[in-house]
Motif scaffolding. Structure first.
Motif, PDB file in Angstrom:
ATOM      1  N   VAL A 124     -37.904 -17.578  10.843  1.00 50.01           N
ATOM      2  CA  VAL A 124     -38.167 -18.953  11.285  1.00 50.01           C
ATOM      3  C   VAL A 124     -39.598 -19.362  10.929  1.00 50.01           C
ATOM      4  CG1 VAL A 124     -38.333 -20.515  13.259  1.00 50.01           C
ATOM      5  CG2 VAL A 124     -36.489 -18.839  13.168  1.00 50.01           C
ATOM      6  N   SER A 152     -32.713 -27.537   9.881  1.00 44.23           N
ATOM      7  CA  SER A 152     -31.518 -27.617  10.739  1.00 44.23           C
ATOM      8  C   SER A 152     -30.648 -26.379  10.548  1.00 44.23           C
ATOM      9  CB  SER A 152     -30.692 -28.870  10.402  1.00 44.23           C
ATOM     10  OG  SER A 152     -31.416 -30.026  10.734  1.00 44.23           O
ATOM     11  N   PHE A 185     -30.775 -19.356  13.839  1.00 46.48           N
ATOM     12  CA  PHE A 185     -31.586 -18.725  14.876  1.00 46.48           C
ATOM     13  C   PHE A 185     -30.818 -18.712  16.199  1.00 46.48           C
ATOM     14  CE2 PHE A 185     -35.079 -18.932  18.096  1.00 46.48           C
ATOM     15  CZ  PHE A 185     -35.646 -17.693  17.831  1.00 46.48           C
ATOM     16  N   LYS A 186     -30.160 -19.826  16.478  1.00 44.79           N
ATOM     17  CA  LYS A 186     -29.384 -19.937  17.719  1.00 44.79           C
ATOM     18  C   LYS A 186     -28.249 -18.912  17.759  1.00 44.79           C
ATOM     19  CE  LYS A 186     -26.300 -23.131  18.619  1.00 44.79           C
ATOM     20  NZ  LYS A 186     -25.638 -24.430  18.711  1.00 44.79           N
ATOM     21  N   GLY A 188     -34.061 -22.590  19.487  1.00 42.29           N
ATOM     22  CA  GLY A 188     -32.888 -23.294  18.968  1.00 42.29           C
ATOM     23  C   GLY A 188     -32.292 -24.230  20.005  1.00 42.29           C
ATOM     24  N   ALA A 218     -32.405 -23.571  12.359  1.00 37.72           N
ATOM     25  CA  ALA A 218     -32.218 -23.692  13.810  1.00 37.72           C
ATOM     26  C   ALA A 218     -30.850 -23.162  14.232  1.00 37.72           C
ATOM     27  CB  ALA A 218     -32.384 -25.144  14.254  1.00 37.72           C
ATOM     28  N   GLU A 219     -29.829 -23.486  13.457  1.00 36.15           N
ATOM     29  CA  GLU A 219     -28.463 -23.053  13.762  1.00 36.15           C
ATOM     30  C   GLU A 219     -28.340 -21.529  13.630  1.00 36.15           C
ATOM     31  OE1 GLU A 219     -24.666 -23.722  15.117  1.00 36.15           O
ATOM     32  OE2 GLU A 219     -26.313 -25.155  14.971  1.00 36.15           O
ATOM     33  N   MET A 268     -39.910 -25.777  15.417  1.00 38.24           N
ATOM     34  CA  MET A 268     -38.485 -26.127  15.319  1.00 38.24           C
ATOM     35  C   MET A 268     -38.263 -27.613  15.620  1.00 38.24           C
ATOM     36  SD  MET A 268     -36.665 -23.313  14.580  1.00 38.24           S
ATOM     37  CE  MET A 268     -35.184 -22.871  15.454  1.00 38.24           C
TER      38      MET A 268
END
Length: 211
Positions: free
Chosen positions: A62, A46, A52-53, A199, A49-50, A111
Motif C-alpha cells: 500500500v 481503488s 488491502f481490505k 480499507g 484499497a480493495e 488511502m
C-alpha cells in the motif's frame, strides 16, 4: 492497453518513475489533469484499497502504491488550480493529544487521498483546539481521529465535546480508529463511525459523505 490502464497498473505495482512518465505522456496527448487523476491514479488506488481490505496485499504494498500515486499527483496538482476539480470531500485527520503513533493514521490518510478526498493531515499528538481550528478554517466534511493507546482514547471524546461547544458538530462527521478503539466506543462518545483498518476507513468516509 490504453494510458489509463497503464497508469492503474503502474500505481498498483508501485512504479513511481513509470507513473511520472505516463502522466507527462497523458498531458502531452492533451488529456485533462482531472481525468488522469480519476481514471488513472484514483482508479489504481481503488484496486489497492480493495486488495488491502481482502488481505491480498499488506502495508508495504500500500505504501509503495501510495508513493507512486503521489509521484503523479505532484505533477498534476499545480495544474488543478482554478479548475473545476472537486474532491469527494475534505478530511481533517490526526492522532489525538498524548499519542505519537502515526503509521496507521498515515496509511488511512494515503488511502483516503487515493480515493479522491482532500486531506488536511495535522500529524500526531494533536491538541483538541488544533482539530477544532482546522475543522472551522477548512470547512471540513469529515474529522478522522486516531488513537493507539488506551490512555489517549478519552481525548477523542474531548474533541467531540468541543465540536459541540463550538457549534460545529452538525457540520462535520467524526470517524475514529486505532487498535484500542471499537464501534461501541464510537457510539459511546457520539462519533459517526469507526473503521478497523484503512480499507474500511475509505468505505466509511464515502458513506458518511453521502449522508
Amino acid at each position: 492497453m490504453d494510458l489509463y490502464s497503464q497508469l492503474m497498473t503502474a500505481v498498483t505495482t508501485g512504479r513511481g518513475g513509470e507513473v511520472k512518465k505516463l502522466v507527462e505522456q497523458g498531458l502531452n496527448d492533451g488529456l485533462a489533469a482531472t481525468e488522469i487523476i480519476n481514471q488513472g491514479l484514483v482508479a489504481g488506488m481503488s484496486i489497492i484499497a480493495e486488495k488491502f481490505k481482502n488481505n491480498e496485499i499488506f502495508v508495504p504494498e500500500v505504501m509503495l502504491a501510495a508513493r507512486a500515486m503521489h509521484a503523479g499527483l505532484a505533477i498534476l496538482k499545480p495544474l488543478l488550480v482554478g479548475t473545476e476539480h472537486e474532491p469527494l470531500g475534505k478530511v481533517v485527520i490526526g492522532t489525538v493529544k498524548g499519542d505519537q503513533h502515526d503509521i496507521g493514521k498515515n496509511l488511512v490518510a494515503m488511502m483516503l487521498e487515493g480515493a479522491g478526498f482532500e486531506i488536511i493531515d495535522l500529524g500526531s499528538n494533536v491538541a483538541t483546539e488544533k482539530f477544532i481550528a482546522a475543522v472551522k478554517e477548512k470547512q471540513a466534511h469529515i474529522l478522522a481521529l486516531s488513537a493507539l493507546l488506551t490512555t489517549t482514547m478519552p481525548e477523542m471524546a474531548v474533541v467531540v465535546q468541543e465540536l459541540e461547544k463550538n457549534g460545529l458538530r452538525t457540520a462535520v462527521k467524526v470517524m475514529i480508529g486505532g487498535a484500542p478503539v471499537s464501534q461501541s466506543y464510537a457510539d459511546k462518545i457520539g462519533a459517526d463511525g469507526y473503521a478497523p483498518d484503512a480499507g474500511m476507513a475509505v468505505e466509511l468516509a464515502k458513506s458518511l459523505i453521502s449522508q
